[in-house]
Design an enzyme around this catalytic site. Sequence first.
Site, mmCIF file in Angstrom:
data_model
loop_
_atom_site.group_PDB
_atom_site.id
_atom_site.type_symbol
_atom_site.label_atom_id
_atom_site.label_comp_id
_atom_site.label_asym_id
_atom_site.label_seq_id
_atom_site.Cartn_x
_atom_site.Cartn_y
_atom_site.Cartn_z
ATOM 1 N N ARG A 33 0.868 -1.173 0.000
ATOM 2 C CA ARG A 33 0.000 0.000 0.000
ATOM 3 C C ARG A 33 0.913 1.233 0.000
ATOM 4 O O ARG A 33 2.051 1.171 0.471
ATOM 5 C CB ARG A 33 -0.864 0.029 1.260
ATOM 6 C CG ARG A 33 -1.815 -1.135 1.385
ATOM 7 C CD ARG A 33 -2.511 -1.106 2.756
ATOM 8 N NE ARG A 33 -3.418 -2.211 2.921
ATOM 9 C CZ ARG A 33 -3.118 -3.359 3.541
ATOM 10 N NH1 ARG A 33 -1.910 -3.531 4.063
ATOM 11 N NH2 ARG A 33 -4.006 -4.319 3.644
ATOM 12 N N LYS A 57 -1.730 -2.096 8.055
ATOM 13 C CA LYS A 57 -2.873 -1.656 8.867
ATOM 14 C C LYS A 57 -2.801 -2.290 10.249
ATOM 15 O O LYS A 57 -2.380 -3.431 10.394
ATOM 16 C CB LYS A 57 -4.184 -2.051 8.174
ATOM 17 C CG LYS A 57 -4.443 -1.281 6.899
ATOM 18 C CD LYS A 57 -5.764 -1.701 6.294
ATOM 19 C CE LYS A 57 -6.070 -0.867 5.065
ATOM 20 N NZ LYS A 57 -7.365 -1.238 4.485
ATOM 21 N N HIS A 127 -2.730 1.963 -6.531
ATOM 22 C CA HIS A 127 -3.449 0.734 -6.214
ATOM 23 C C HIS A 127 -3.515 -0.192 -7.426
ATOM 24 O O HIS A 127 -3.592 -1.414 -7.274
ATOM 25 C CB HIS A 127 -4.853 1.030 -5.679
ATOM 26 C CG HIS A 127 -5.473 -0.163 -5.029
ATOM 27 N ND1 HIS A 127 -5.119 -0.576 -3.768
ATOM 28 C CD2 HIS A 127 -6.383 -1.044 -5.482
ATOM 29 C CE1 HIS A 127 -5.793 -1.673 -3.466
ATOM 30 N NE2 HIS A 127 -6.577 -1.977 -4.486
ATOM 31 N N ARG A 130 -0.659 -2.486 -7.152
ATOM 32 C CA ARG A 130 -0.936 -3.506 -6.124
ATOM 33 C C ARG A 130 -1.850 -4.581 -6.702
ATOM 34 O O ARG A 130 -1.617 -5.778 -6.537
ATOM 35 C CB ARG A 130 -1.567 -2.835 -4.907
ATOM 36 C CG ARG A 130 -1.931 -3.750 -3.763
ATOM 37 C CD ARG A 130 -2.387 -2.907 -2.563
ATOM 38 N NE ARG A 130 -3.070 -3.643 -1.550
ATOM 39 C CZ ARG A 130 -2.478 -4.321 -0.561
ATOM 40 N NH1 ARG A 130 -1.166 -4.352 -0.490
ATOM 41 N NH2 ARG A 130 -3.180 -4.960 0.339
ATOM 42 N N HIS A 153 -3.551 -8.787 3.868
ATOM 43 C CA HIS A 153 -4.998 -8.813 4.093
ATOM 44 C C HIS A 153 -5.307 -9.647 5.327
ATOM 45 O O HIS A 153 -4.770 -10.745 5.484
ATOM 46 C CB HIS A 153 -5.721 -9.442 2.898
ATOM 47 C CG HIS A 153 -5.758 -8.582 1.684
ATOM 48 N ND1 HIS A 153 -5.946 -9.096 0.427
ATOM 49 C CD2 HIS A 153 -5.646 -7.243 1.514
ATOM 50 C CE1 HIS A 153 -5.948 -8.122 -0.460
ATOM 51 N NE2 HIS A 153 -5.753 -6.981 0.185
ATOM 52 N N TYR A 162 -9.261 -10.715 -6.226
ATOM 53 C CA TYR A 162 -8.291 -10.811 -7.310
ATOM 54 C C TYR A 162 -8.430 -12.095 -8.117
ATOM 55 O O TYR A 162 -7.920 -12.186 -9.219
ATOM 56 C CB TYR A 162 -6.862 -10.686 -6.758
ATOM 57 C CG TYR A 162 -6.624 -9.362 -6.087
ATOM 58 C CD1 TYR A 162 -6.528 -8.193 -6.830
ATOM 59 C CD2 TYR A 162 -6.518 -9.264 -4.707
ATOM 60 C CE1 TYR A 162 -6.315 -6.969 -6.232
ATOM 61 C CE2 TYR A 162 -6.304 -8.037 -4.089
ATOM 62 C CZ TYR A 162 -6.207 -6.898 -4.858
ATOM 63 O OH TYR A 162 -6.013 -5.694 -4.250
#
Length: 181
Positions: A33, A57, A127, A130, A153, A162
């Site tokens: 990210r 995150k 993005h 990514r 994730h 994806y």
Amino acid sequence: MIFEHLRPLAVIDNPQGLRDLLVIELLYATGARVSELVGLNLEDVDYDRRLLRVTGKGSKQRMVPYGLPAAEALDLWIRAGRGQLANESSATALLLNSRGRRLGVRQVYALVAKLLEGTPTGSAGPHSLRHSAATHLLDGGADLRAVQEFLGHSSLGTTQIYTHVSVERLKDSYKNAHPRA
């Protein structure tokens, strides 16, 4: 592939061009990210094993591999670019702006949009790199759980988005290649 269109950046003899090439290479190579990328410090790079320690995150850290093109861009940036921009406010930030401070998220969005403008991808943001990294991993046979870990994730469902692109490519390949399609 968009990188053939970006390769001329490697011959730019200014630090911003070297940094921009590194940004593109790392975004695609690691699927990071933007916030993870701009948060990288010099000590987050394991040059010998070609790994980055990325903080995602929830302050979760993961180790992400990167390939030879990114390693070459990183080496070029460290040897010939970073030192020209670094100053007392640079601290240990890996990526620096023209004032020697840590590169910002908005700056990355702007430079990626600018660099992708003339490519087959067209105007796109970070993005998309990514997304391309994840799709190419899955198309190449990577395990969904491995891609989940690679992208950071927390939910497998997020990564499964994806697989749609990969399934569509599989269908196209089947129709074009299988004699009974």
